[in-house]
Design an enzyme around this catalytic site. Structure first.
Site, mmCIF file in Angstrom:
data_model
loop_
_atom_site.group_PDB
_atom_site.id
_atom_site.type_symbol
_atom_site.label_atom_id
_atom_site.label_comp_id
_atom_site.label_asym_id
_atom_site.label_seq_id
_atom_site.Cartn_x
_atom_site.Cartn_y
_atom_site.Cartn_z
ATOM 1 N N LYS A 198 13.438 -5.926 9.913
ATOM 2 C CA LYS A 198 13.612 -3.897 9.570
ATOM 3 C C LYS A 198 11.867 -4.080 8.577
ATOM 4 O O LYS A 198 11.476 -4.909 8.072
ATOM 5 C CB LYS A 198 13.999 -3.733 7.960
ATOM 6 C CG LYS A 198 14.376 -2.866 7.276
ATOM 7 C CD LYS A 198 12.792 -2.284 6.300
ATOM 8 C CE LYS A 198 13.036 -1.121 6.234
ATOM 9 N NZ LYS A 198 11.155 -0.833 5.833
ATOM 10 N N GLU A 211 7.915 -15.147 0.379
ATOM 11 C CA GLU A 211 6.684 -15.202 0.094
ATOM 12 C C GLU A 211 5.834 -14.106 0.142
ATOM 13 O O GLU A 211 6.463 -12.997 0.477
ATOM 14 C CB GLU A 211 6.416 -15.506 1.828
ATOM 15 C CG GLU A 211 4.599 -15.926 2.077
ATOM 16 C CD GLU A 211 3.943 -14.648 1.612
ATOM 17 O OE1 GLU A 211 2.943 -14.873 0.951
ATOM 18 O OE2 GLU A 211 2.654 -14.181 2.846
ATOM 19 N N CYS A 259 -1.719 -11.547 1.245
ATOM 20 C CA CYS A 259 -1.584 -12.322 -0.030
ATOM 21 C C CYS A 259 -2.016 -13.347 -0.576
ATOM 22 O O CYS A 259 -2.435 -13.625 -1.548
ATOM 23 C CB CYS A 259 -0.636 -12.064 -0.016
ATOM 24 S SG CYS A 259 0.141 -13.523 2.415
ATOM 25 N N GLU A 287 -1.729 -7.791 -9.023
ATOM 26 C CA GLU A 287 -1.819 -8.204 -7.636
ATOM 27 C C GLU A 287 -2.571 -7.079 -7.324
ATOM 28 O O GLU A 287 -1.778 -5.846 -7.064
ATOM 29 C CB GLU A 287 -0.842 -8.721 -6.115
ATOM 30 C CG GLU A 287 -1.679 -9.309 -5.159
ATOM 31 C CD GLU A 287 0.013 -9.233 -4.414
ATOM 32 O OE1 GLU A 287 -1.273 -9.687 -2.867
ATOM 33 O OE2 GLU A 287 0.855 -9.770 -4.363
#
Length: 486
Positions: free
Chosen positions: A173, A247, A281, A379
């Site tokens: 997906k 992750e 990331c 973040e």
């Protein structure tokens, strides 16, 4: 306008619902992709299950799997330019960066193709003379891979290459913002000779991922994305005790000591936060700089940041493209507003680009940031660098580790003792010394704390897609007391 169906059981399947994919550079729709349903997820999982349990894939030797992976690598190498153009159009990242990724991807498949026939168990010294004991490493089963929009195929490959080598099958997906490259890749899987059902793609909004996570036919979820989403996925997968590897996000410190080569460090800082428009990331979003060189380093960074060329991601001269989608732009703007309210100041940037408009935001350097501000703790996933001063080595390590994340970090120093000493103290899955934003198929990648669970790449990754089976063989063939163990 390109139009795609789902990819299930080796063929393109017409979608019951569809949605448009937008080019973030010009805001125009350029492809139509499926918005899948729960039933279509069921069909994809069933196809993956058949391929694993009873199909030719499950009967292949490890050597045969490796040969297919090498064929796939050759096809990727052949089509890298076309696939890079597709991905850049879909997510707005620089074409030259996407091309570099696609040209490097074959190495992942070559590496794990070579590892496929080296998955071996052990013989175990038995504590009973009448038993021979050995272990086997067996494929985990059906993997649901959920991938983000920033580097769709690179981050899928982190999962797919070791998973295929282990013998797993996949239902993927991709992000609803960047589905096209994964659908194009599916055609290459068929061309390479992978049996039907080994690789399936169901695109769509969040409900597709939710259906995949809760599906009882899925043995593992492999996810890359935001930490909060990862927590939701882990909770959903726990209902079926489905294994997960996650992750997740980061707030990575880029630490510059007073003895560093400041020109080299400045380039590393720029690459660490403004490469990929900060949408990675591992972005070095916190610059920790020793007080004695703060002003000197800041001058270099601000000067270079002001020269960054924004523009068409396809153009060779462009150094930074747009933010990938409107929701992400809104998030970046919100964090800028919060940072200014908290007391940070703008050294450069800080606005939407007045010339380009659209989804372009200026690369931004914030000063007078303290580590307790939201801009230093959450973040952003955008081109915002937060500059934080530190006094000495102990202070740097304390600030660097004062975060709920632990994905990456960097140390800039010419003192070899300090370099290793600090690297060993940092609570992060990857630490670079006098470098930033480097990954390799052979080196494990993943995070501490809320930056994730498990590791991708290297030998560690293939273990994430296998089970260990212990086999006891009785050697005498003699009947034993049924009420005595062994």
């Amino acid at each position: 306008m390109r139009e795609y169906g789902l990819f299930i059981d080796g063929q393109e399947v017409p979608a019951s619902h569809s949605m448009k994919s937008l080019n973030p550079y010009n805001g125009q729709p350029w492809a139509i992709v499926p918005d899948g349903t729960e039933e279509e997820v069921d069909h994809a999982v069933a196809a993956a299950r058949r391929a694993f349990d009873t199909g030719p894939w499950g009967r292949m030797t490890a050597q045969q799997r490796g040969a297919l992976m090498r064929s796939l690598a050759d096809i990727i190498k052949r089509d890298a330019e076309e696939l890079a153009r597709i991905e850049s159009t879909d997510n707005g990242k620089l074409y030259r960066e996407m091309l570099g990724q696609w040209q490097y991807l074959p190495e992942y498949y070559y590496y794990y193709a070579g590892m496929a026939d080296k998955l071996q168990g052990d013989t175990v010294p038995s504590d009973r003379p009448n038993f021979f004991i050995y272990t086997r490493r067996e494929a985990l089963g059906v993997v649901g891979a959920i991938t983000p929009w920033n580097s769709p195929m690179l981050l899928l490959t982190f999962k797919l290459a070791p998973g295929l080598a282990a013998g797993c099958t996949f239902v993927v997906k991709p992000s609803e913002h960047t589905s096209v490259s994964t659908l194009e890749f599916a055609k290459r899987m068929t061309e390479a000779g992978f049996p039907d059902g080994v690789f399936n793609v169901v695109t769509g909004m969040g409900h597709v991922g939710a259906a995949l996570v809760k599906h009882p036919g899925v043995d593992k979820i492999a996810f890359t994305g935001a930490t909060e989403t990862g927590k939701v996925i882990a909770a959903g997968a726990a209902r079926n005790l489905t294994r997960v590897s996650l992750e997740l996000g980061g707030k990575s410190p880029n630490i510059v000591f007073e003895d560093a080569d400041l020109d080299v460090a400045a380039n590393g800082v720029i690459a660490g936060i403004f490469g990929a428009t900060g949408q990675t990331c591992m972005a070095g979003s916190r610059l920790l700089v020793q007080e004695s060189v703060h002003d000197e380093l800041l001058e270099r960074i601000v000067g270079r940041t002001r020269e960054i060329r924004l523009g068409d991601p396809m153009a060779a001269e462009t150094e930074m493209g747009p933010v990938a989608n409107q929701p992400q732009l809104d998030k970046v703007q919100e964090y800028l507003e919060v940072a200014l309210k908290d007391g940070a100041k703008v050294a450069c940037g800080g606005k939407l680009d007045p010339m380009l408009g659209g989804l372009f935001v200026q690369p931004t350097v914030l000063i007078d940031v303290t580590n307790d501000m939201r801009i230093a703790r959450e973040e952003v996933f955008g081109p915002i660098l937060s500059v934080i001063r530190f006094k000495d080595e102990a202070d740097a390590v304390r600030i660097a580790n004062d975060t709920r994340f632990g994905l990456a970090a960097a140390v800039w120093t010419q003192n070899v003792h300090r370099a290793h000493r600090v690297a060993h103290q940092l609570r992060a899955g990857t630490v670079w010394i006098n470098a930033y934003r480097v990954v390799s198929y052979a080196t494990p990648f993943g995070g501490y704390k809320e930056s994730g669970i498990g590791r991708e790449n290297g030998m560690d990754a293939i273990r994430e897609y296998t089970e260990t089976k212990s086999v006891y063989v009785e050697l005498t063939g003699q009947p034993r007391d049924p009420f005595t163990l062994g």
